[in-house]
Design an enzyme around this catalytic site. Structure first.
Site, PDB file in Angstrom:
ATOM      1  N   ASN A   1       1.195  -2.463   5.385  1.00  0.00           N
ATOM      2  CA  ASN A   1       0.468  -1.208   5.508  1.00  0.00           C
ATOM      3  C   ASN A   1      -0.821  -1.163   4.683  1.00  0.00           C
ATOM      4  O   ASN A   1      -1.726  -0.400   5.016  1.00  0.00           O
ATOM      5  CB  ASN A   1       1.382  -0.058   5.077  1.00  0.00           C
ATOM      6  CG  ASN A   1       0.651   1.241   4.878  1.00  0.00           C
ATOM      7  OD1 ASN A   1       0.275   1.926   5.834  1.00  0.00           O
ATOM      8  ND2 ASN A   1       0.405   1.603   3.615  1.00  0.00           N
TER       9      ASN A   1
ATOM     10  N   TYR B   1     -13.915  -0.922  10.231  1.00  0.00           N
ATOM     11  CA  TYR B   1     -12.509  -0.513  10.272  1.00  0.00           C
ATOM     12  C   TYR B   1     -11.884  -0.772  11.641  1.00  0.00           C
ATOM     13  O   TYR B   1     -10.775  -1.317  11.731  1.00  0.00           O
ATOM     14  CB  TYR B   1     -12.375   0.975   9.916  1.00  0.00           C
ATOM     15  CG  TYR B   1     -10.936   1.433   9.828  1.00  0.00           C
ATOM     16  CD1 TYR B   1     -10.143   1.036   8.762  1.00  0.00           C
ATOM     17  CD2 TYR B   1     -10.376   2.253  10.805  1.00  0.00           C
ATOM     18  CE1 TYR B   1      -8.815   1.454   8.665  1.00  0.00           C
ATOM     19  CE2 TYR B   1      -9.063   2.668  10.718  1.00  0.00           C
ATOM     20  CZ  TYR B   1      -8.292   2.271   9.642  1.00  0.00           C
ATOM     21  OH  TYR B   1      -6.977   2.670   9.561  1.00  0.00           O
TER      22      TYR B   1
ATOM     23  N   GLY C   1       0.826  -1.204   0.000  1.00  0.00           N
ATOM     24  CA  GLY C   1       0.000   0.000   0.000  1.00  0.00           C
ATOM     25  C   GLY C   1       0.858   1.250   0.000  1.00  0.00           C
ATOM     26  O   GLY C   1       0.567   2.210   0.711  1.00  0.00           O
TER      27      GLY C   1
ATOM     28  N   THR D   1       1.528   3.508  -2.405  1.00  0.00           N
ATOM     29  CA  THR D   1       1.337   4.532  -3.439  1.00  0.00           C
ATOM     30  C   THR D   1       0.755   5.837  -2.905  1.00  0.00           C
ATOM     31  O   THR D   1       0.720   6.835  -3.623  1.00  0.00           O
ATOM     32  CB  THR D   1       0.414   4.003  -4.552  1.00  0.00           C
ATOM     33  OG1 THR D   1      -0.858   3.651  -3.996  1.00  0.00           O
ATOM     34  CG2 THR D   1       1.032   2.795  -5.247  1.00  0.00           C
TER      35      THR D   1
END
Length: 247
Positions: free
Chosen positions: A80, A155, A7, A9
């Site tokens: 991540n 989440y 992750g 980017t």
């Protein structure tokens, strides 16, 4: 140091990949789009991008194979990759959604990415590190308040699960030469997970760059052997002073 950042980017992942690359590490960063990952990596010294969907076992195997080959091994895995509340409630910062209102497919998508994804990538990397004689795994977490906040299903549970997973990973890997640590910002952070316009509403948010100093330290010789720690980025300097004072 040869690091794989999932992750990587945008948001926290990009901040950590950038900090590691700037500090001299060779970094493989991943994204669901390989083209986008390569484009982002092209802006960092010595970095390259890899396509990875952490929910897909075959994608994980291919990506880790590619990273291991191109890097010549993986010294550090930064777990991540994740998705946030926007996927199930685009207005989650201002309009709370009760857990019974969360669609089941949305719940599964967040759990599969944020929890199962950490497991799948670590499961693929850890045996390679063990065979190589050592390595470092850093799992990115969040504040405990986020894990318990009203309206934060799925989440919160996904991050609570990933934290428990990290502790068990650390227990399983104790005294093996492969270390496992948790790292979290320590407060709401400016990332792509926030609804548009949230930052401009006057709330106080941390910048993603807060993750830079602790991740670079965790990659350093000074952090060799540091294991099963929960490091809060905003408290990192004080934590490090206290730790050095105890030695």
């Amino acid at each position: 140091m040869k690091a794989l950042v999932t992750g990587g980017t945008n948001g926290l992942g990009l901040a950590m990949a950038s900090a590691l690359a700037t500090a001299g590490a060779t970094v493989a960063l991943t994204g669901r789009s390989g083209e986008h990952a390569n484009s982002v990596a092209g802006e960092l010294p010595g970095a390259f991008g890899i396509e990875l969907d952490v929910r897909d076992e075959s994608s994980v195997t291919r990506a880790v194979d590619q990273a291991w080959s191109r890097l010549g091994g993986i010294d550090m895995l930064v777990n991540n990759a994740g998705i946030g509340m926007r996927t199930v409630n685009p207005r989650f910062m201002t309009h709370s959604q009760a857990f019974w209102e969360v669609p089941a497919d949305g719940f599964r998508a967040v759990i599969e990415t944020n929890l199962t994804g950490y497991f799948l990538v670590a499961r693929e990397v850890a045996p390679r590190m063990l065979a190589a004689g050592g390595g470092r795994i850093v799992n990115i977490s969040v504040s405990e308040s986020t894990m318990q906040r009203a309206g934060f299903v799925p989440y919160g549970p996904s991050r609570a699960g990933s934290e428990s997973l990290s502790r068990i990973m650390a227990a399983d890997l104790r005294d093996t030469g492969v270390t496992v640590n948790l790292l979290l910002p320590g407060g709401p952070t400016v990332t792509g997970m926030l609804p548009p316009g949230t930052v401009s509403e006057g709330r106080r948010f941390l910048e993603s760059a807060v993750m830079g100093p602790p991740i670079v330290w965790l990659a350093s010789d000074d952090a060799a052997g540091v294991h099963d720690e929960r490091i809060v980025a905003v408290e990192f300097e004080r934590w490090l002073r206290d730790r050095n004072g105890r030695r």
